[in-house]
Write a protein that holds these residues in place. Structure first.
Motif, PDB file in Angstrom:
ATOM      1  N   ASP A   1       0.811  -1.220   0.000  1.00  0.00           N
ATOM      2  CA  ASP A   1       0.000   0.000   0.000  1.00  0.00           C
ATOM      3  C   ASP A   1       0.844   1.270   0.000  1.00  0.00           C
ATOM      4  O   ASP A   1       0.301   2.374   0.098  1.00  0.00           O
ATOM      5  N   HIS A   2       2.175   1.091  -0.079  1.00  0.00           N
ATOM      6  CA  HIS A   2       3.072   2.260  -0.113  1.00  0.00           C
ATOM      7  C   HIS A   2       4.246   1.903  -1.021  1.00  0.00           C
ATOM      8  O   HIS A   2       5.359   1.661  -0.551  1.00  0.00           O
ATOM      9  N   PRO A   3       4.013   1.868  -2.346  1.00  0.00           N
ATOM     10  CA  PRO A   3       5.030   1.368  -3.275  1.00  0.00           C
ATOM     11  C   PRO A   3       6.314   2.178  -3.310  1.00  0.00           C
ATOM     12  O   PRO A   3       7.364   1.653  -3.694  1.00  0.00           O
TER      13      PRO A   3
ATOM     14  N   TYR B   1       4.070   6.257   6.373  1.00  0.00           N
ATOM     15  CA  TYR B   1       4.912   5.178   5.853  1.00  0.00           C
ATOM     16  C   TYR B   1       4.950   4.000   6.828  1.00  0.00           C
ATOM     17  O   TYR B   1       4.767   2.841   6.439  1.00  0.00           O
ATOM     18  N   GLU B   2       5.200   4.281   8.092  1.00  0.00           N
ATOM     19  CA  GLU B   2       5.304   3.212   9.086  1.00  0.00           C
ATOM     20  C   GLU B   2       3.963   2.497   9.272  1.00  0.00           C
ATOM     21  O   GLU B   2       3.907   1.263   9.308  1.00  0.00           O
ATOM     22  N   TRP B   3       2.877   3.274   9.385  1.00  0.00           N
ATOM     23  CA  TRP B   3       1.572   2.642   9.531  1.00  0.00           C
ATOM     24  C   TRP B   3       1.256   1.755   8.319  1.00  0.00           C
ATOM     25  O   TRP B   3       0.684   0.661   8.460  1.00  0.00           O
ATOM     26  N   ALA B   4       1.593   2.242   7.123  1.00  0.00           N
ATOM     27  CA  ALA B   4       1.305   1.471   5.912  1.00  0.00           C
ATOM     28  C   ALA B   4       2.079   0.163   5.896  1.00  0.00           C
ATOM     29  O   ALA B   4       1.518  -0.900   5.595  1.00  0.00           O
ATOM     30  N   CYS B   5       3.368   0.227   6.220  1.00  0.00           N
ATOM     31  CA  CYS B   5       4.202  -0.981   6.162  1.00  0.00           C
ATOM     32  C   CYS B   5       3.734  -2.042   7.148  1.00  0.00           C
ATOM     33  O   CYS B   5       3.469  -3.190   6.782  1.00  0.00           O
ATOM     34  N   TRP B   6       3.622  -1.653   8.411  1.00  0.00           N
ATOM     35  CA  TRP B   6       3.313  -2.665   9.431  1.00  0.00           C
ATOM     36  C   TRP B   6       1.829  -3.013   9.414  1.00  0.00           C
ATOM     37  O   TRP B   6       1.452  -4.144   9.757  1.00  0.00           O
TER      38      TRP B   6
ATOM     39  N   LYS C   1       9.242   3.144  -1.479  1.00  0.00           N
ATOM     40  CA  LYS C   1       9.800   2.538  -0.267  1.00  0.00           C
ATOM     41  C   LYS C   1      10.592   3.544   0.556  1.00  0.00           C
ATOM     42  O   LYS C   1      11.728   3.293   0.983  1.00  0.00           O
ATOM     43  N   SER C   2       9.989   4.678   0.770  1.00  0.00           N
ATOM     44  CA  SER C   2      10.565   5.754   1.578  1.00  0.00           C
ATOM     45  C   SER C   2       9.401   6.587   2.106  1.00  0.00           C
ATOM     46  O   SER C   2       8.309   6.574   1.525  1.00  0.00           O
ATOM     47  N   PRO C   3       9.620   7.345   3.180  1.00  0.00           N
ATOM     48  CA  PRO C   3       8.526   8.135   3.764  1.00  0.00           C
ATOM     49  C   PRO C   3       8.239   9.411   2.986  1.00  0.00           C
ATOM     50  O   PRO C   3       8.543  10.528   3.409  1.00  0.00           O
ATOM     51  N   LEU C   4       7.633   9.239   1.817  1.00  0.00           N
ATOM     52  CA  LEU C   4       7.299  10.343   0.923  1.00  0.00           C
ATOM     53  C   LEU C   4       5.900  10.130   0.376  1.00  0.00           C
ATOM     54  O   LEU C   4       5.553   9.007  -0.016  1.00  0.00           O
ATOM     55  N   ASP C   5       5.109  11.199   0.331  1.00  0.00           N
ATOM     56  CA  ASP C   5       3.797  11.060  -0.285  1.00  0.00           C
ATOM     57  C   ASP C   5       3.895  11.327  -1.787  1.00  0.00           C
ATOM     58  O   ASP C   5       4.960  11.703  -2.313  1.00  0.00           O
ATOM     59  N   ASP C   6       2.794  11.144  -2.489  1.00  0.00           N
ATOM     60  CA  ASP C   6       2.807  11.239  -3.951  1.00  0.00           C
ATOM     61  C   ASP C   6       3.193  12.628  -4.437  1.00  0.00           C
ATOM     62  O   ASP C   6       3.923  12.772  -5.426  1.00  0.00           O
TER      63      ASP C   6
END
Length: 245
Positions: A13-15, A190-195, A17-22
């Motif tokens: 859900d966050h392709p 980013y963290e919420w999306a990954c975990w 792979k870094s804490p950046l929005d679109d």
């Protein structure tokens, strides 16, 4: 389930792979691609998300990506075909440190992949070898927003503060022409999306023999983020030019 498979689920859900929005990704690419017809290289491209977005936005762009993950490159090829940009994208399954090309590139990317080269300055040295005169480098690197605990350093690495990070880049012969420091919202999303993606996968596949391991990984990583490094770690992207070609 290996590390690559875990990463694939975590980033579903966050392709990026870094804490950046679109919007941040789009603006960074715009700064690195002022003409729109450049030749672009991503060292450590993973599933090619940066390159795919650049190709979709610029019909005259040519791009190449390098990564050690065969599965990620298959995903990149499939996505490129779906977008109709596959003829303008070349992908190389190899170590980024070993990559060579007869071409020089107008933009060299390495966002969140400096570990593959042994750190920030070695990554910039690798980028310099591939960079055309007058070209740009887009690099993403972590930094400490405040003094970290020893546990955080052991977990994430021996970063410096933001000012020292930029000073090191400048001393290495680069001039920042744009930058973006990830916001608290970007870092948390980013963290919420990954975990969250990992946890959801585990809950959706209770019969899978890896389910308990995946859920445990999600729980552990979420706890590490919240308890160890959330209040100390940041991320910066810099668009650079060589101070003198």
């Amino acid at each position: 389930m290996n590390r690559e498979q875990i990463s694939g689920i975590a980033h579903a859900d966050h392709p990026i792979k870094s804490p950046l929005d679109d919007d941040s990704v789009r603006r960074l690419l715009e700064r690195g691609l002022p003409r729109g017809n450049e030749r672009v290289l991503d060292l450590g491209c993973g599933s090619g998300e940066w390159l795919l977005r650049a190709l979709a936005a610029h019909p005259q762009l040519q791009a190449e990506g390098v990564d050690i993950s065969g599965d990620a490159l298959v995903q990149a090829r499939q996505a490129a075909s779906g977008l109709g940009v596959q003829e303008r994208l070349a992908l190389h399954h190899q170590e980024a440190t070993d990559f060579s090309s007869p071409h020089l590139f107008d933009l060299v990317l390495s966002v969140g992949a400096t570990y593959a080269f042994g750190g920030l300055l070695p990554t910039l040295a690798a980028a310099r070898k591939h960079l055309a005169p007058g070209g740009h480098v887009l690099i993403g690197e972590g930094f400490w927003e405040r003094e970290p605990s020893q546990e955080a350093v052991e977990m994430l690495g021996n970063f410096t503060d933001l000012a020292t990070t930029v000073d090191r880049v400048v001393a290495d012969g680069w001039t920042p022409v744009h930058g973006h420091v990830s916001t608290r919202g970007e870092l948390d999303d980013y963290e919420w999306a990954c975990w969250g993606s990992l946890a959801s996968w585990a809950l959706d596949h209770p019969a899978d023999p890896e389910s308990s391991h995946v859920l445990e990984t999600a729980t552990t990583r979420r706890s590490e983020w919240l308890r160890v490094y959330r209040d100390t770690w940041g991320f910066v992207c810099l668009v650079l030019r060589q101070t003198s070609d």
